[in-house]
Design a protein around this motif. Structure first.
Motif, PDB file in Angstrom:
ATOM      1  N   PRO A  70       0.773  -1.427  -0.257  1.00 17.26           N
ATOM      2  CA  PRO A  70       0.329   0.233   0.229  1.00 17.26           C
ATOM      3  C   PRO A  70       1.010   1.561   0.085  1.00 17.26           C
ATOM      4  CG  PRO A  70       0.072  -0.617   1.869  1.00 17.26           C
ATOM      5  CD  PRO A  70       1.338  -2.212   1.541  1.00 17.26           C
ATOM      6  N   ALA A  71       0.187   2.306  -0.060  1.00 18.87           N
ATOM      7  CA  ALA A  71       1.073   3.590  -0.455  1.00 18.87           C
ATOM      8  C   ALA A  71       1.231   4.257   1.634  1.00 18.87           C
ATOM      9  CB  ALA A  71      -0.047   4.791  -1.067  1.00 18.87           C
ATOM     10  N   THR A  72       0.603   3.647   1.983  1.00 18.13           N
ATOM     11  CA  THR A  72       0.822   4.373   3.511  1.00 18.13           C
ATOM     12  C   THR A  72       0.417   3.025   4.485  1.00 18.13           C
ATOM     13  OG1 THR A  72      -1.798   4.539   4.105  1.00 18.13           O
ATOM     14  CG2 THR A  72      -0.184   6.885   3.231  1.00 18.13           C
ATOM     15  N   ALA A  73       1.533   3.456   5.590  1.00 14.52           N
ATOM     16  CA  ALA A  73       1.109   1.935   7.182  1.00 14.52           C
ATOM     17  C   ALA A  73       1.208   2.644   8.009  1.00 14.52           C
ATOM     18  CB  ALA A  73       2.118   0.884   6.019  1.00 14.52           C
ATOM     19  N   LEU A  74       1.099   1.621   9.295  1.00 17.72           N
ATOM     20  CA  LEU A  74       1.278   2.116  10.411  1.00 17.72           C
ATOM     21  C   LEU A  74       2.345   1.888  10.787  1.00 17.72           C
ATOM     22  CD1 LEU A  74      -2.126   0.710  12.292  1.00 17.72           C
ATOM     23  CD2 LEU A  74      -1.779   3.102  11.443  1.00 17.72           C
ATOM     24  N   GLU A  75       2.341   2.986  12.100  1.00 18.29           N
ATOM     25  CA  GLU A  75       3.994   3.004  12.614  1.00 18.29           C
ATOM     26  C   GLU A  75       3.657   3.509  14.069  1.00 18.29           C
ATOM     27  OE1 GLU A  75       6.958   5.021   9.976  1.00 18.29           O
ATOM     28  OE2 GLU A  75       6.717   6.469  11.967  1.00 18.29           O
ATOM     29  N   VAL A  76       4.026   2.859  14.799  1.00 15.63           N
ATOM     30  CA  VAL A  76       4.219   4.077  15.662  1.00 15.63           C
ATOM     31  C   VAL A  76       5.309   4.056  16.032  1.00 15.63           C
ATOM     32  CG1 VAL A  76       4.264   2.811  18.530  1.00 15.63           C
ATOM     33  CG2 VAL A  76       3.451   1.280  17.006  1.00 15.63           C
ATOM     34  N   ARG A  77       4.634   5.719  17.270  1.00 15.81           N
ATOM     35  CA  ARG A  77       6.339   6.525  17.520  1.00 15.81           C
ATOM     36  C   ARG A  77       6.358   6.641  18.948  1.00 15.81           C
ATOM     37  NH1 ARG A  77       3.926  10.965  12.799  1.00 15.81           N
ATOM     38  NH2 ARG A  77       4.586   9.507  11.251  1.00 15.81           N
ATOM     39  N   LEU A  78       7.403   7.191  19.619  1.00 17.48           N
ATOM     40  CA  LEU A  78       7.591   7.907  20.228  1.00 17.48           C
ATOM     41  C   LEU A  78       6.664   9.086  20.793  1.00 17.48           C
ATOM     42  CD1 LEU A  78       7.996   7.364  23.367  1.00 17.48           C
ATOM     43  CD2 LEU A  78      10.742   8.556  22.773  1.00 17.48           C
ATOM     44  N   ALA A  79       5.576   9.519  22.227  1.00 18.63           N
ATOM     45  CA  ALA A  79       4.843  10.228  21.873  1.00 18.63           C
ATOM     46  C   ALA A  79       5.528  11.790  22.864  1.00 18.63           C
ATOM     47  CB  ALA A  79       3.417  10.150  22.607  1.00 18.63           C
ATOM     48  N   SER A  80       6.172  10.889  24.370  1.00 19.40           N
ATOM     49  CA  SER A  80       6.781  11.661  24.485  1.00 19.40           C
ATOM     50  C   SER A  80       7.040  10.336  25.971  1.00 19.40           C
ATOM     51  CB  SER A  80       5.698  12.103  25.934  1.00 19.40           C
ATOM     52  OG  SER A  80       4.964  11.086  26.594  1.00 19.40           O
ATOM     53  N   ARG A  81       8.458  11.530  26.496  1.00 17.19           N
ATOM     54  CA  ARG A  81       8.961  10.324  27.807  1.00 17.19           C
ATOM     55  C   ARG A  81       8.493   9.890  29.061  1.00 17.19           C
ATOM     56  NH1 ARG A  81      13.612   9.676  24.190  1.00 17.19           N
ATOM     57  NH2 ARG A  81      14.645  11.013  23.209  1.00 17.19           N
ATOM     58  N   PRO A  82       7.854   8.781  29.436  1.00 17.80           N
ATOM     59  CA  PRO A  82       7.421   8.801  30.592  1.00 17.80           C
ATOM     60  C   PRO A  82       8.573   8.974  31.410  1.00 17.80           C
ATOM     61  CG  PRO A  82       8.399   6.634  29.749  1.00 17.80           C
ATOM     62  CD  PRO A  82       8.747   8.024  28.662  1.00 17.80           C
ATOM     63  N   ALA A  83       7.110   9.611  33.620  1.00 20.44           N
ATOM     64  CA  ALA A  83       8.988  10.028  34.487  1.00 20.44           C
ATOM     65  C   ALA A  83       8.391   8.415  35.097  1.00 20.44           C
ATOM     66  CB  ALA A  83       8.135  11.079  34.851  1.00 20.44           C
ATOM     67  N   GLY A  84       8.646   7.672  35.802  1.00 20.77           N
ATOM     68  CA  GLY A  84       8.275   5.997  36.232  1.00 20.77           C
ATOM     69  C   GLY A  84       7.616   5.639  35.057  1.00 20.77           C
ATOM     70  N   TRP A  85       6.231   5.012  35.715  1.00 19.54           N
ATOM     71  CA  TRP A  85       5.777   3.793  34.432  1.00 19.54           C
ATOM     72  C   TRP A  85       5.460   5.041  33.168  1.00 19.54           C
ATOM     73  CZ3 TRP A  85       5.496  -1.165  35.005  1.00 19.54           C
ATOM     74  CH2 TRP A  85       5.536  -1.712  36.317  1.00 19.54           C
ATOM     75  N   PRO A  86       5.403   4.022  32.463  1.00 17.14           N
ATOM     76  CA  PRO A  86       4.553   4.095  31.418  1.00 17.14           C
ATOM     77  C   PRO A  86       3.649   4.156  30.865  1.00 17.14           C
ATOM     78  CG  PRO A  86       6.893   2.986  30.203  1.00 17.14           C
ATOM     79  CD  PRO A  86       6.442   2.553  31.761  1.00 17.14           C
ATOM     80  N   THR A  87       2.801   5.281  29.859  1.00 13.49           N
ATOM     81  CA  THR A  87       1.354   4.865  29.705  1.00 13.49           C
ATOM     82  C   THR A  87       1.286   4.711  28.034  1.00 13.49           C
ATOM     83  OG1 THR A  87       0.697   7.131  29.475  1.00 13.49           O
ATOM     84  CG2 THR A  87       0.462   6.222  31.586  1.00 13.49           C
ATOM     85  N   THR A  88       0.003   4.501  27.383  1.00 14.96           N
ATOM     86  CA  THR A  88      -0.117   4.245  26.246  1.00 14.96           C
ATOM     87  C   THR A  88       0.352   5.805  25.521  1.00 14.96           C
ATOM     88  OG1 THR A  88      -2.669   4.451  26.572  1.00 14.96           O
ATOM     89  CG2 THR A  88      -1.792   2.297  25.737  1.00 14.96           C
ATOM     90  N   ASP A  89      -0.531   6.558  26.761  1.00 18.04           N
ATOM     91  CA  ASP A  89      -0.335   8.554  25.940  1.00 18.04           C
ATOM     92  C   ASP A  89       1.382   8.772  25.542  1.00 18.04           C
ATOM     93  OD1 ASP A  89      -2.997   8.261  26.261  1.00 18.04           O
ATOM     94  OD2 ASP A  89      -2.140   9.492  28.591  1.00 18.04           O
ATOM     95  N   ASN A  90       2.556   7.974  26.258  1.00 17.99           N
ATOM     96  CA  ASN A  90       3.479   7.971  25.548  1.00 17.99           C
ATOM     97  C   ASN A  90       4.087   7.681  24.954  1.00 17.99           C
ATOM     98  OD1 ASN A  90       4.437   7.275  29.418  1.00 17.99           O
ATOM     99  ND2 ASN A  90       4.801   9.020  28.065  1.00 17.99           N
ATOM    100  N   PHE A  91       3.251   6.972  23.646  1.00 14.78           N
ATOM    101  CA  PHE A  91       2.965   6.485  22.238  1.00 14.78           C
ATOM    102  C   PHE A  91       2.087   6.665  21.494  1.00 14.78           C
ATOM    103  CE2 PHE A  91       4.333   3.029  25.518  1.00 14.78           C
ATOM    104  CZ  PHE A  91       5.595   2.800  24.267  1.00 14.78           C
ATOM    105  N   GLU A  92       2.448   7.446  20.061  1.00 12.03           N
ATOM    106  CA  GLU A  92       1.050   7.725  19.170  1.00 12.03           C
ATOM    107  C   GLU A  92       0.994   6.515  17.535  1.00 12.03           C
ATOM    108  OE1 GLU A  92       1.389  11.171  15.559  1.00 12.03           O
ATOM    109  OE2 GLU A  92       2.632  10.571  17.125  1.00 12.03           O
TER     110      GLU A  92
END
Lengths: 338, 338
Positions: free
Chosen positions: B7-29
């Motif tokens: 396909p022309a485009t596809a999914l990738e997972v990026r680092l959205a922000s750096r966690p302090a302590g336990w990471p959460t799904t919000d740290n990913f995009e």
């Protein structure tokens, strides 16, 4: 044939009680005892010099460790050099100087297999220090356990002691990039750089060890020779370069502690920096004795290895000399002239 | 030649922000991005399976470590297996299965030098687990760093994980006297003894680790494979026999801590028991790769090495799968089916 000047009784130092925390002279008893008759295969030795060492603190406790504990009411023991005054062994004759393990007494009946003659072109005290257990400890720890390599930056704690001062010098003589030592007084720190040739030294009482070490080792350290443990070990781990190596020799900061001390909080750096640590006891390393002697004896003969000795006179003063070692009163090797 | 279904485009997972302590799904995009054109000497790979591993937590932080940190706004990376769909390299042709390091995306343009074809008589997920980094980590740590010997008693922490479960089995298959594992749930403890063949196992949440370990290892331990750090490390040091060896592989107990955790208070036992500890990172040990493969691949083919895998479907669920590994939700190797 027995030397006619051997008296009927002589002094020995016994363990009177086991210390909790810091020992005192009350834990020792100076006693007059019959001079032993050497049995078959034994020699009678008149001790001239004996060693007092930090590891003996461990033997004053009842806990099983790598050396048997001293027994209450019995004489202590440890490295000593003396003159053979009577021999039931074909391997020794009266008048010879021997190194053996029955110090803390004026006369010792020693199994011939447990005695070694010492070269008479070197002072007998050298065989309790630079050419004895402390020298061997320095050599084995640095060369074998910490796998010293030319160009390494080396940090030694308790660096003004019998072992530490030799570690630093051996590192320099073998091409260390930089050698750093810690000690507990301004006078010792001065000795490290001015007399023993360390590149940098600091007094661990002046400021946190980690801060002072980072300042003294701006490019990090490759080898740590640990005589102290505690905050020194944590500081060393934090300052280590990748693939750094630690020889764990002693932990004088812990010997008199009555409860567990905090441990290094940065152990995860063992993984990230691929560090290694090897604890060792010199007695396990007899296979390196010849290599050690061939490496170190020429340096001593040529005067290239400075070995400080602190002498205390008289067996009666041996307990106080030992307590002095634990306090850090000595520079270099503490020797009691019996 | 490019597979026409790309396909022309596809999914990738990026680092959205750096966690302090336990990471959460919000740290990913989760982002849609153009599928890259493979450059000269590159291949385009459609990822089928990717690995999520505890060490990735370290790469989410900015701190310099042994692997470069992930960059904010860029896709993460890590081990993956996929199918070549387009090749600008003479070494690969479309349809081949390859192992490479650009996971966390549906399509990856990979330098041919960074890809390896994988044997097609083994499931491709095996090359992310038992025959990939976790297997190699288990082998290198046990055999090389901890110098495992027949007759050793071995303790493994985090024993139900991808690495730990293999360490225990490799030890048993190579003649360990006794293998003990710790894990964080009753279900995992059961698996360790019933499925992976450990001789004893305990839940570290049930009682102090030291107590449970001493009970499980009445004759002490000779080797400790450390995935956890903290109280596990202190307990292992306390239970070690003379000349015991520690392979320091990880410290999952510390990864999400926001302040320094207490260190082992019994480091002096390194001296008295002549212990050694070697930190390691599998990537430094490429010279052992052939030996590892020759030792382990036959055990996998013969079904003698049980390798559990926990599968999560869909790249969108990769962040949650990774968080699950940090929490310990997985048994064996956690794989995301892209």
């Amino acid at each position: 044939m027995t030397d006619s000047s051997v008296p009927a009784t002589a002094l020995e130092v016994r363990l009177a009680s086991r210390p909790a925390g810091w020992p005192t002279t009350d834990n020792f008893e100076i006693a007059e005892a019959p001079v032993p008759e050497p049995g078959p295969g034994q020699i009678l030795v008149r001790n001239k010099a004996m060693s007092v060492d930090p590891y003996m603190r461990g033997r004053m406790s009842a806990a099983k460790s790598y050396v048997a504990p001293f027994e209450i009411g019995k004489p202590l023991d440890g490295g000593a050099v003396g003159e053979v005054v009577s021999s039931n062994s074909d391997d020794f004759s009266t008048g010879q100087q021997v190194l053996h393990a029955l110090g803390w007494r004026e006369y010792a009946a020693v199994d011939a297999s447990q005695a070694t003659t010492v070269a008479d072109d070197l002072p007998s005290s050298a065989f309790l220090g630079v050419l004895g257990m402390p020298g061997m400890t320095a050599y084995v720890g640095l060369m074998d356990k910490a796998r010293f390599q030319q160009g390494d930056t080396v940090f030694v704690s308790g660096a003004a002691g019998a072992v530490g001062s030799l570690v630093g010098q051996l590192a320099k003589l073998n091409g260390a990039e930089r050698v750093i030592g810690s000690a507990g007084s301004a006078e010792k720190v001065r000795l490290l750089t001015e007399r023993f040739g360390f590149d940098a030294a600091f007094n661990y009482k002046d400021a946190p060890v980690g801060e002072q070490l980072r300042e003294a080792a701006p490019n990090g350290i490759d080898v740590y020779f640990d005589n102290v443990g505690g905050d020194h070990l944590e500081a060393a781990i934090g300052t280590m370069n990748d693939f750094g190596r630690i020889a764990a020799c002693g932990a004088i900061s812990q010997y008199n502690a009555t409860e567990a001390q905090p441990g290094p909080r940065n152990m995860f750096q063992f993984v990230t920096k691929r560090l290694s640590m090897q604890g060792f006891i010199v007695n396990d390393n007899g296979h390196l004795k010849r290599e050690f002697f061939e490496h170190v004896a020429p340096l001593v003969r040529e005067g290239r290895l400075i070995h400080e000795e602190t002498f205390v006179d008289g067996l009666r003063n041996a307990p106080e000399a030992f307590l002095g070692v634990l306090r850090g009163d000595n520079t270099g090797k503490m020797i009691v002239n019996v």
